[in-house]
Design an enzyme around this catalytic site. Structure first.
Site, PDB file in Angstrom:
ATOM      1  N   CYS A   1       2.660   8.157   2.358  1.00  0.00           N
ATOM      2  CA  CYS A   1       2.966   7.134   3.340  1.00  0.00           C
ATOM      3  C   CYS A   1       3.421   5.876   2.595  1.00  0.00           C
ATOM      4  O   CYS A   1       2.680   5.314   1.797  1.00  0.00           O
ATOM      5  CB  CYS A   1       1.705   6.874   4.168  1.00  0.00           C
ATOM      6  SG  CYS A   1       1.873   5.529   5.311  1.00  0.00           S
TER       7      CYS A   1
ATOM      8  N   CYS B   1       4.630  -7.830   7.472  1.00  0.00           N
ATOM      9  CA  CYS B   1       5.487  -7.405   8.584  1.00  0.00           C
ATOM     10  C   CYS B   1       5.655  -8.576   9.533  1.00  0.00           C
ATOM     11  O   CYS B   1       4.718  -9.336   9.741  1.00  0.00           O
ATOM     12  CB  CYS B   1       4.835  -6.221   9.314  1.00  0.00           C
ATOM     13  SG  CYS B   1       5.855  -5.571  10.657  1.00  0.00           S
TER      14      CYS B   1
ATOM     15  N   GLU C   1       0.819  -1.212   0.000  1.00  0.00           N
ATOM     16  CA  GLU C   1       0.000   0.000   0.000  1.00  0.00           C
ATOM     17  C   GLU C   1       0.846   1.253   0.000  1.00  0.00           C
ATOM     18  O   GLU C   1       1.866   1.325   0.678  1.00  0.00           O
ATOM     19  CB  GLU C   1      -0.844   0.022   1.273  1.00  0.00           C
ATOM     20  CG  GLU C   1      -1.929  -0.998   1.225  1.00  0.00           C
ATOM     21  CD  GLU C   1      -2.748  -0.970   2.489  1.00  0.00           C
ATOM     22  OE1 GLU C   1      -3.680  -1.766   2.569  1.00  0.00           O
ATOM     23  OE2 GLU C   1      -2.450  -0.155   3.376  1.00  0.00           O
TER      24      GLU C   1
ATOM     25  N   CYS D   1      -2.988  -4.665  14.005  1.00  0.00           N
ATOM     26  CA  CYS D   1      -2.515  -4.172  12.711  1.00  0.00           C
ATOM     27  C   CYS D   1      -2.734  -5.206  11.612  1.00  0.00           C
ATOM     28  O   CYS D   1      -2.314  -6.358  11.739  1.00  0.00           O
ATOM     29  CB  CYS D   1      -1.032  -3.830  12.826  1.00  0.00           C
ATOM     30  SG  CYS D   1      -0.277  -3.431  11.236  1.00  0.00           S
TER      31      CYS D   1
ATOM     32  N   CYS E   1      -2.844   0.802   6.792  1.00  0.00           N
ATOM     33  CA  CYS E   1      -1.791  -0.151   7.120  1.00  0.00           C
ATOM     34  C   CYS E   1      -2.254  -1.591   6.883  1.00  0.00           C
ATOM     35  O   CYS E   1      -2.773  -2.249   7.759  1.00  0.00           O
ATOM     36  CB  CYS E   1      -1.368   0.068   8.575  1.00  0.00           C
ATOM     37  SG  CYS E   1       0.189  -0.709   8.992  1.00  0.00           S
TER      38      CYS E   1
ATOM     39  N   CYS F   1       1.890  -7.094  15.521  1.00  0.00           N
ATOM     40  CA  CYS F   1       1.058  -6.309  16.449  1.00  0.00           C
ATOM     41  C   CYS F   1      -0.411  -6.728  16.256  1.00  0.00           C
ATOM     42  O   CYS F   1      -0.867  -6.847  15.117  1.00  0.00           O
ATOM     43  CB  CYS F   1       1.230  -4.817  16.182  1.00  0.00           C
ATOM     44  SG  CYS F   1       2.945  -4.283  16.302  1.00  0.00           S
TER      45      CYS F   1
END
Ligand code: SAH
Ligand code: SF4
Length: 341
Positions: free
Chosen positions: A104, A111, A91, A118, A332, A115
């Protein structure tokens, strides 16, 4: 996979010219097309010899990030899914403000940090992005939006300090005086708290902004939200941040995503203030953006304001991210999830 041409510094393009039997001025021409004109199509590079372009095209690409999907929220924030050369997607977000625009960027496909709140963290990790794939995201935004972005934030998918060298190289490229010329002070790196990355950045002598995602004022709560707490505990993280501010004479911004009934009590705000008083920092409160993978919600307005008041009352500089800013976080990993499912 082909090498992203936007990731090559002028001296690397010069070496490429030498290796492929071209005079040095070709490197300058190629750089100009890539970094000044933002061209991603060989066909548009009219002054370069066709045979040379063909030869380079076997190993290199000027189209390291191409538009795959587009969405826009009510605040004008635009999110793009960028397709990379191997078909992976990340993204890229454009947040317009009255007088400037912010891009951004994503630094990884997925990732590793996991978390819980997220979308990127919950969809696993595929690979690191190269510097060129990061720079190409900025050019993609500039081309679609029709203007050069003013600010760049490394807050898309991925943990920047888990891909340190390429992230730093991309900053040098974006910052380059003959390229996009994005000022270092207009570039923000956000980390979930990878201490070695913070330590390395402190020694780079760069004027970039550092954001650190805290989300909790004590280890127990932080561990329940961010597995990275097991590796880099809060006390060590805060010490590394303090050291960073002393060494660089710059402040740190702490990101605190507020989740209803989880980390939004005024008691926790007091605990947080206790850590941050007399610290060269500011806190940015971000109401949680709902994600499919996590049941949490953003607190009610009053709870957010009470939390903010406690911090401010204890002398901590605090900002509340507005709805446009929320768009960054809403991005995100979520557009990618929606598009893939
Ligand atoms: N990996 C880095 C940078 C990318 S995430 C980091 O974690 O800092 C950028 C910011 O978005 C982080 O502060 C992150 O905690 C936050 N974020 C992620 N998912 C979110 C969500 N659902 N709602 C609000 N903020 C979120
Ligand atoms: Fe990774 Fe940042 Fe998402 Fe955590 S919040 S999983 S570190 S992208």
């Amino acid at each position: 996979m082909k090498i992203a041409l936007q990731g090559l510094l002028p001296e690397e393009l010069a070496a490429l010219c030498r290796e492929t039997g071209q005079p040095a001025f070709r490197a300058k021409q190629l750089w100009h097309w890539l970094q000044v004109q933002g061209v991603s199509d060989w066909g548009q590079m009219g002054n370069l010899p066709g045979a040379w372009k063909q030869r380079l095209a076997a190993t290199h690409t000027p189209a390291a990030a191409v538009l795959a999907a587009d969405s826009r929220d009510a605040g004008g924030t635009r999110k793009w899914l960028a397709r990379l050369d191997d078909g992976e997607t990340v993204e890229t977000v454009l947040i317009p403000a009255r007088d400037w625009t912010t891009v951004c960027l994503s630094t990884q496909v997925g990732c590793k940090m996991g978390c819980v709140f997220c979308a990127s963290g919950q969809c696993g990790f595929a690979r690191n992005l190269s510097a060129g794939e990061m720079v190409a995201q900025v050019h993609l935004v500039a081309a679609v939006a029709g203007r050069r972005p003013d600010n760049v934030v490394y807050m898309g998918m991925g943990e920047p300090f888990d891909n340190y060298a390429e992230v730093l190289k991309s900053i040098r490229l974006l910052n380059h005086p003959d390229g996009l010329k994005i000022g270092a002070r207009r570039i923000t790196i956000s980390t979930s708290g990878v201490i070695p990355g913070i330590e390395r950045l402190a020694d780079e002598g760069l004027q970039v902004e550092l954001s650190v995602s805290l989300h909790a004022p004590n280890s127990k709560l932080r561990r329940s939200l961010m597995p990275i707490e097991n590796k880099y505990p809060l006390a060590d993280l805060l010490a590394a941040c303090r050291e960073y501010t002393v060494k660089t004479k710059r402040f740190v911004t702490f990101e605190y995503t507020l989740i209803d009934g989880v980390n939004d009590s005024t008691g926790l705000a007091e605990e947080l203030a206790g850590h941050l008083r007399k610290f060269s920092c500011r806190v940015n409160l971000i109401p949680l953006s709902p994600v499919e993978e996590y049941a949490g919600r953003a607190p009610k307005r009053e709870a957010i304001e009470s939390f903010q008041r406690v911090l401010a009352g204890r002398g901590v500089s605090v900002t509340l991210r507005d709805s446009k800013g929320q768009g960054v976080n809403a991005a995100c990993g979520q557009l990618r999830r929606r598009t893939l499912s």
